[in-house]
Design a protein around this motif. Structure first.
Motif, PDB file in Angstrom:
ATOM      1  N   TYR A 101      -2.952   6.324   5.099  1.00 39.35           N
ATOM      2  CA  TYR A 101      -2.732   4.833   5.313  1.00 39.35           C
ATOM      3  C   TYR A 101      -1.790   4.873   6.827  1.00 39.35           C
ATOM      4  CZ  TYR A 101      -3.310   4.562   0.152  1.00 39.35           C
ATOM      5  OH  TYR A 101      -3.807   4.527  -1.122  1.00 39.35           O
ATOM      6  N   MET A 102      -2.177   3.714   7.616  1.00 42.62           N
ATOM      7  CA  MET A 102      -1.861   3.775   8.887  1.00 42.62           C
ATOM      8  C   MET A 102      -1.393   2.298   9.353  1.00 42.62           C
ATOM      9  SD  MET A 102      -4.167   4.991  11.878  1.00 42.62           S
ATOM     10  CE  MET A 102      -3.866   4.796  13.872  1.00 42.62           C
ATOM     11  N   ASP A 103      -0.376   2.220  10.358  1.00 36.17           N
ATOM     12  CA  ASP A 103       0.119   1.315  10.839  1.00 36.17           C
ATOM     13  C   ASP A 103       0.669   1.503  12.122  1.00 36.17           C
ATOM     14  OD1 ASP A 103       0.958  -1.591  11.357  1.00 36.17           O
ATOM     15  OD2 ASP A 103       0.964  -1.848   9.277  1.00 36.17           O
ATOM     16  N   THR A 104       1.175   0.562  12.943  1.00 34.88           N
ATOM     17  CA  THR A 104       1.995   0.850  14.162  1.00 34.88           C
ATOM     18  C   THR A 104       3.252   1.569  13.864  1.00 34.88           C
ATOM     19  OG1 THR A 104       2.798  -1.392  14.259  1.00 34.88           O
ATOM     20  CG2 THR A 104       0.878  -0.855  15.387  1.00 34.88           C
ATOM     21  N   ASP A 105       3.905   2.136  14.776  1.00 37.53           N
ATOM     22  CA  ASP A 105       5.423   2.602  14.668  1.00 37.53           C
ATOM     23  C   ASP A 105       6.434   1.611  14.394  1.00 37.53           C
ATOM     24  OD1 ASP A 105       4.899   1.867  17.290  1.00 37.53           O
ATOM     25  OD2 ASP A 105       5.569   3.817  18.272  1.00 37.53           O
ATOM     26  N   VAL A 106       6.206   0.493  15.191  1.00 40.14           N
ATOM     27  CA  VAL A 106       7.133  -0.448  15.170  1.00 40.14           C
ATOM     28  C   VAL A 106       7.285  -1.341  13.767  1.00 40.14           C
ATOM     29  CG1 VAL A 106       6.026  -2.092  16.225  1.00 40.14           C
ATOM     30  CG2 VAL A 106       8.389  -2.220  16.275  1.00 40.14           C
ATOM     31  N   ASN A 107       5.797  -1.405  13.304  1.00 40.60           N
ATOM     32  CA  ASN A 107       5.669  -2.174  12.028  1.00 40.60           C
ATOM     33  C   ASN A 107       6.406  -1.206  10.655  1.00 40.60           C
ATOM     34  OD1 ASN A 107       4.543  -4.461  12.931  1.00 40.60           O
ATOM     35  ND2 ASN A 107       2.526  -3.635  12.381  1.00 40.60           N
ATOM     36  N   ALA A 108       5.996   0.082  10.871  1.00 49.76           N
ATOM     37  CA  ALA A 108       6.731   1.017   9.486  1.00 49.76           C
ATOM     38  C   ALA A 108       8.107   0.997   9.748  1.00 49.76           C
ATOM     39  CB  ALA A 108       5.801   2.405   9.928  1.00 49.76           C
ATOM     40  N   ALA A 109       8.595   0.979  11.128  1.00 52.46           N
ATOM     41  CA  ALA A 109      10.052   1.063  11.185  1.00 52.46           C
ATOM     42  C   ALA A 109      10.658  -0.126  10.412  1.00 52.46           C
ATOM     43  CB  ALA A 109      10.322   1.220  12.636  1.00 52.46           C
ATOM     44  N   CYS A 110      10.131  -1.507  10.771  1.00 52.44           N
ATOM     45  CA  CYS A 110      10.517  -2.481  10.294  1.00 52.44           C
ATOM     46  C   CYS A 110      10.295  -2.489   8.746  1.00 52.44           C
ATOM     47  CB  CYS A 110       9.808  -3.816  10.743  1.00 52.44           C
ATOM     48  SG  CYS A 110      10.270  -5.386  10.055  1.00 52.44           S
ATOM     49  N   LEU A 111       9.376  -2.004   8.306  1.00 48.91           N
ATOM     50  CA  LEU A 111       9.445  -1.818   6.746  1.00 48.91           C
ATOM     51  C   LEU A 111      10.372  -1.085   6.254  1.00 48.91           C
ATOM     52  CD1 LEU A 111       7.476  -2.450   4.158  1.00 48.91           C
ATOM     53  CD2 LEU A 111       6.215  -0.475   4.540  1.00 48.91           C
ATOM     54  N   ALA A 112      10.708   0.389   6.806  1.00 45.60           N
ATOM     55  CA  ALA A 112      11.741   1.064   6.554  1.00 45.60           C
ATOM     56  C   ALA A 112      13.009   0.259   6.537  1.00 45.60           C
ATOM     57  CB  ALA A 112      11.644   2.447   7.292  1.00 45.60           C
ATOM     58  N   GLU A 113      13.360  -0.281   7.495  1.00 40.62           N
ATOM     59  CA  GLU A 113      14.542  -1.017   7.487  1.00 40.62           C
ATOM     60  C   GLU A 113      14.685  -2.174   6.648  1.00 40.62           C
ATOM     61  OE1 GLU A 113      17.480  -0.374   9.311  1.00 40.62           O
ATOM     62  OE2 GLU A 113      16.878   1.362  10.270  1.00 40.62           O
ATOM     63  N   TYR A 114      13.740  -2.928   6.351  1.00 37.55           N
ATOM     64  CA  TYR A 114      13.688  -3.941   5.307  1.00 37.55           C
ATOM     65  C   TYR A 114      13.967  -3.227   3.981  1.00 37.55           C
ATOM     66  CZ  TYR A 114      11.690  -7.528   2.368  1.00 37.55           C
ATOM     67  OH  TYR A 114      11.298  -8.592   1.460  1.00 37.55           O
ATOM     68  N   LYS A 115      13.578  -2.278   3.663  1.00 35.85           N
ATOM     69  CA  LYS A 115      13.547  -1.596   2.163  1.00 35.85           C
ATOM     70  C   LYS A 115      14.948  -1.090   2.186  1.00 35.85           C
ATOM     71  CE  LYS A 115       9.453  -2.465   0.202  1.00 35.85           C
ATOM     72  NZ  LYS A 115       8.372  -1.555  -0.063  1.00 35.85           N
ATOM     73  N   PHE A 116      15.375  -0.141   3.167  1.00 34.30           N
ATOM     74  CA  PHE A 116      16.298   0.579   2.849  1.00 34.30           C
ATOM     75  C   PHE A 116      17.504   0.560   3.842  1.00 34.30           C
ATOM     76  CE2 PHE A 116      12.596   3.218   1.692  1.00 34.30           C
ATOM     77  CZ  PHE A 116      12.526   3.210   0.424  1.00 34.30           C
ATOM     78  N   GLY A 117      17.473  -0.181   4.758  1.00 32.91           N
ATOM     79  CA  GLY A 117      18.343  -0.137   6.136  1.00 32.91           C
ATOM     80  C   GLY A 117      18.902  -1.290   6.122  1.00 32.91           C
TER      81      GLY A 117
END
Length: 285
Positions: A101-117
């Motif tokens: 599964y693939m997305d941009t680095d900034v989208n993935a970073a946003c998802l991580a901070e949304y879920k865990f940060g």
């Protein structure tokens, strides 16, 4: 279930494995980004030590994320010549023979901070990275926003600071936010990298003026509950209070944004949000 994640950066690749919880990394490696074939073989060598069942990739761009496109998962007109038009998603699927599964680095970073940060507890979270380049991604109700393709928020046009003669480094737009406030813009404007300009207050005052403008533009369009600003340039922590002050000044009371120090915040995942987000893509795509 072991999950694999790749933060595919223009400078380095970070590969990690988690035990099913994306934040619980059990092994990780980082190596320079070379040509595609060598780089993916090095990634394969790392993951061969682990029986991963799926792989998430957070990539530098621009990449084609339009699932209807014939070139879905391929790089577009990236300045990294050896990666231009390279079919990254297709090659990874062939190399590992597991779901990728693939997305941009900034989208993935946003998802991580949304879920865990820093974005936990918000319904709408905007993540901005200010590094060599400039990018931003939005997560709303657990889903990454995407239009026809991934957004290019680094190219909104901003008003120049009255004391800044620099015309911008973006070859397409000149004085867009990437052209005026990225790490590359700082280096080209002053002839030094940001880390060498720490004590020059004017540098960071002008930088904050530009970042606040972009953030205000994003805010009035998206009305996010949380705006997380990260990336190498933001290691200058003095920027946060300056940005908040300029943001409030430029908003000029038009909207009630609540406490600005709770709206505009730093990331919380210790520079691992890219690879954590890559693994979290497996759960959301």
């Amino acid at each position: 279930m072991l999950l694999g994640g790749i933060e595919a950066g223009g400078t380095k690749f970070v590969c990690a494995v988690s035990n099913g919880n994306s934040k619980q990394i059990i092994d990780k490696v980082s190596f320079p980004t070379g040509n595609p074939e060598e780089t993916l073989l090095e990634a394969k060598g790392f993951f061969e030590k682990h029986a991963i069942e799926a792989l998430g990739v957070a990539s530098f761009g621009p990449v084609d994320l339009n699932i209807k496109s014939k070139t879905y998962g391929s790089f577009l007109n990236t300045p990294k010549e050896k990666w231009k038009h390279y079919p990254l998603l297709e090659q990874l699927r062939a190399l590992f023979n597991i779901p990728v599964y693939m997305d941009t680095d900034v989208n993935a970073a946003c998802l991580a901070e949304y879920k865990f940060g820093a974005g936990q507890g918000s319904d709408t979270c905007l993540y901005i990275t200010v590094g060599t380049g400039f990018g931003a991604g939005l997560v709303q109700n657990g889903e990454i926003y995407q239009g026809k393709n991934h957004s290019e928020m680094g190219h909104v046009i901003i008003k120049k600071h009255p004391d800044d003669p620099y015309d911008g480094c973006c070859p397409y737009h000149g004085s867009c936010i990437e052209g005026m406030a990225s790490g590359l813009a700082i280096e080209k404007r002053y002839g030094k990298k940001g880390m060498e300009l720490t004590e020059n207050d004017q540098v960071w005052d002008i930088e904050a003026y530009y970042l606040a403008q972009a953030i205000m533009n994003y805010y009035v369009v998206l009305i996010p509950e949380k705006i997380i600003v990260g990336g190498g340039v933001m290691k200058q922590e003095k920027l946060y209070p300056l940005i908040r002050s300029y943001f409030a000044e430029q908003m000029n009371g038009y909207l009630d944004v609540g406490p600005v120090d709770e709206l505009i915040v730093a990331p919380e995942l210790n520079d691992e949000q890219g690879v954590i987000g890559a693994m979290e893509l497996i759960r959301t795509k």
